[in-house]
Every structure is written in C-alpha cells, then in structure tokens.
Scaffold this motif. Structure first.
Motif, PDB file in Angstrom:
ATOM      1  N   GLU A 169       0.816  -1.261  -0.030  1.00 54.19           N
ATOM      2  CA  GLU A 169      -0.010   0.047   0.125  1.00 54.19           C
ATOM      3  C   GLU A 169       0.803   1.168  -0.105  1.00 54.19           C
ATOM      4  O   GLU A 169       1.960   1.257   0.391  1.00 54.19           O
ATOM      5  N   VAL A 170       0.431   2.358  -0.665  1.00 49.91           N
ATOM      6  CA  VAL A 170       1.001   3.606  -0.636  1.00 49.91           C
ATOM      7  C   VAL A 170       0.075   4.620  -0.939  1.00 49.91           C
ATOM      8  O   VAL A 170      -1.086   4.547  -1.386  1.00 49.91           O
ATOM      9  N   ILE A 171       0.159   5.662  -0.337  1.00 49.31           N
ATOM     10  CA  ILE A 171      -0.691   7.132  -0.219  1.00 49.31           C
ATOM     11  C   ILE A 171       0.123   7.663  -0.893  1.00 49.31           C
ATOM     12  O   ILE A 171       1.249   8.347  -0.632  1.00 49.31           O
TER      13      ILE A 171
ATOM     14  N   LYS B  40       4.268  11.176  -4.547  1.00 53.92           N
ATOM     15  CA  LYS B  40       4.522  10.764  -3.004  1.00 53.92           C
ATOM     16  C   LYS B  40       5.541  11.666  -2.491  1.00 53.92           C
ATOM     17  O   LYS B  40       6.679  11.400  -3.353  1.00 53.92           O
TER      18      LYS B  40
ATOM     19  N   GLU C  40      -6.238  12.861  -2.770  1.00 56.78           N
ATOM     20  CA  GLU C  40      -5.147  11.818  -2.192  1.00 56.78           C
ATOM     21  C   GLU C  40      -5.799  10.423  -2.016  1.00 56.78           C
ATOM     22  O   GLU C  40      -6.913  10.167  -1.469  1.00 56.78           O
TER      23      GLU C  40
ATOM     24  N   LYS D 236      -5.249   6.115  -1.394  1.00 59.79           N
ATOM     25  CA  LYS D 236      -4.510   4.755  -0.944  1.00 59.79           C
ATOM     26  C   LYS D 236      -4.575   4.000  -1.941  1.00 59.79           C
ATOM     27  O   LYS D 236      -5.817   3.477  -2.357  1.00 59.79           O
TER      28      LYS D 236
ATOM     29  N   SER E  62      -3.626   0.176  -3.239  1.00 61.05           N
ATOM     30  CA  SER E  62      -3.107  -1.273  -2.662  1.00 61.05           C
ATOM     31  C   SER E  62      -2.744  -1.978  -4.066  1.00 61.05           C
ATOM     32  O   SER E  62      -3.460  -1.776  -5.054  1.00 61.05           O
TER      33      SER E  62
ATOM     34  N   GLU F  74      -8.670   3.752  -2.721  1.00 60.77           N
ATOM     35  CA  GLU F  74      -9.415   4.619  -1.877  1.00 60.77           C
ATOM     36  C   GLU F  74      -9.146   5.962  -1.525  1.00 60.77           C
ATOM     37  O   GLU F  74      -8.125   6.376  -1.662  1.00 60.77           O
TER      38      GLU F  74
ATOM     39  N   ALA G 269      -8.118   8.993   0.538  1.00 59.26           N
ATOM     40  CA  ALA G 269      -7.202   8.918   1.642  1.00 59.26           C
ATOM     41  C   ALA G 269      -7.262  10.220   2.414  1.00 59.26           C
ATOM     42  O   ALA G 269      -7.117  10.017   3.744  1.00 59.26           O
TER      43      ALA G 269
ATOM     44  N   LEU H 199      -6.874   9.960   6.478  1.00 56.65           N
ATOM     45  CA  LEU H 199      -6.179   8.947   6.536  1.00 56.65           C
ATOM     46  C   LEU H 199      -4.650   9.109   6.295  1.00 56.65           C
ATOM     47  O   LEU H 199      -4.029   8.798   6.892  1.00 56.65           O
ATOM     48  N   ALA H 200      -4.323  10.018   5.376  1.00 54.78           N
ATOM     49  CA  ALA H 200      -3.098  10.196   5.014  1.00 54.78           C
ATOM     50  C   ALA H 200      -2.302  11.145   6.265  1.00 54.78           C
ATOM     51  O   ALA H 200      -1.298  10.886   6.464  1.00 54.78           O
TER      52      ALA H 200
ATOM     53  N   MET I 171      -1.737   9.219   9.294  1.00 55.40           N
ATOM     54  CA  MET I 171      -0.558   8.343   9.227  1.00 55.40           C
ATOM     55  C   MET I 171       0.919   9.268   9.206  1.00 55.40           C
ATOM     56  O   MET I 171       1.587   8.597   9.781  1.00 55.40           O
TER      57      MET I 171
END
Length: 129
Positions: A4-6, A31, A64, A66, A68, A94, A96, A99-100, A103
C-alpha cells in the motif's frame, strides 16, 4: 504479496486494449517524503488490468489516494538477450484525505514507504533480547 502507498493522483490515462482479451490502464501518484529536512518527491506509475481498469474513474486529479497493489515481474528473451519488466498492479483505490494526515502524524522517520500486508501470526520474533 500486497503493498500500500498513499499519494496524490496527478495523472490518469485512457484504457489500452493490448490484445483481444487483455486491457490495461495506467495512472500516476505523487508521493513526497521529508528525509532529513529535505522534501523528496517521487512519481509512481501504476497499472490496472482487466476489470480493474475502471478504478481511477471514481477519483479526480489532486485527490489523495491509498493504492493497494501487487508487484509483478516478468522475463522474456529476444535476439538472445534477456529482458525484464516490473509492474505495480493496482487492485484497490481508496480516498485517503484524513487517513494520509493521520498516518504522517503517527509515523517516525524510520517508516517504510511500501509495507507488505502481513498476518501477525506469520511474523517471527527471533531477536536475542
């Protein structure tokens, strides 16, 4: 193995029909990471295949996300030379947003960018202390 990466969606491309039965679609996220007080920005291109090519449709440039994804690699020979290709195959996107931010606030400078999904039962703690 899933990762996973945002990041921020900066480009999405048209679906390409590669053969009669195979189609792909690419998109790019931006990113940025603070490494020792210096901001490093990377642009990461992903591909969606087959029924996943519609995934980017739900999102706008600047969102933004996310992502997978799975790492995929293949090898082939042509004219006696071996060639390799690596793909980042996205299978879920998704929103983000918050959420970003959460994190980034909760991680230390030693965090890894790409963290594989792991079952806690699969992790072996063999440290001697």
């Amino acid at each position: 193995m899933a990762y996973e990466v945002i990041g921020k969606l900066v480009a999405k491309y048209d679906t390409m029909q590669r053969s009669e039965t195979f189609k792909t679609r690419e998109f790019v996220i931006e990113k940025s990471d603070d490494i020792g007080g210096r901001i490093i920005t990377n642009y990461i291109k992903f591909q969606c295949v087959q029924d996943k090519t519609a995934l980017p449709d739900k999102f706008n440039i600047g969102d933004e996300l996310k992502v997978s994804f799975n790492l995929k690699g293949s090898k082939w020979s042509k004219d006696g030379r071996e060639n390799y290709i690596t793909n980042l195959d996205a299978w879920r996107l998704e929103q983000a947003g918050s959420l970003a931010q959460n994190m980034q606030q909760n991680t230390s400078s030693t965090k890894q960018d790409f963290v594989p999904d792991a079952d806690p039962g699969d992790v072996v703690d063999d440290l001697p202390f």
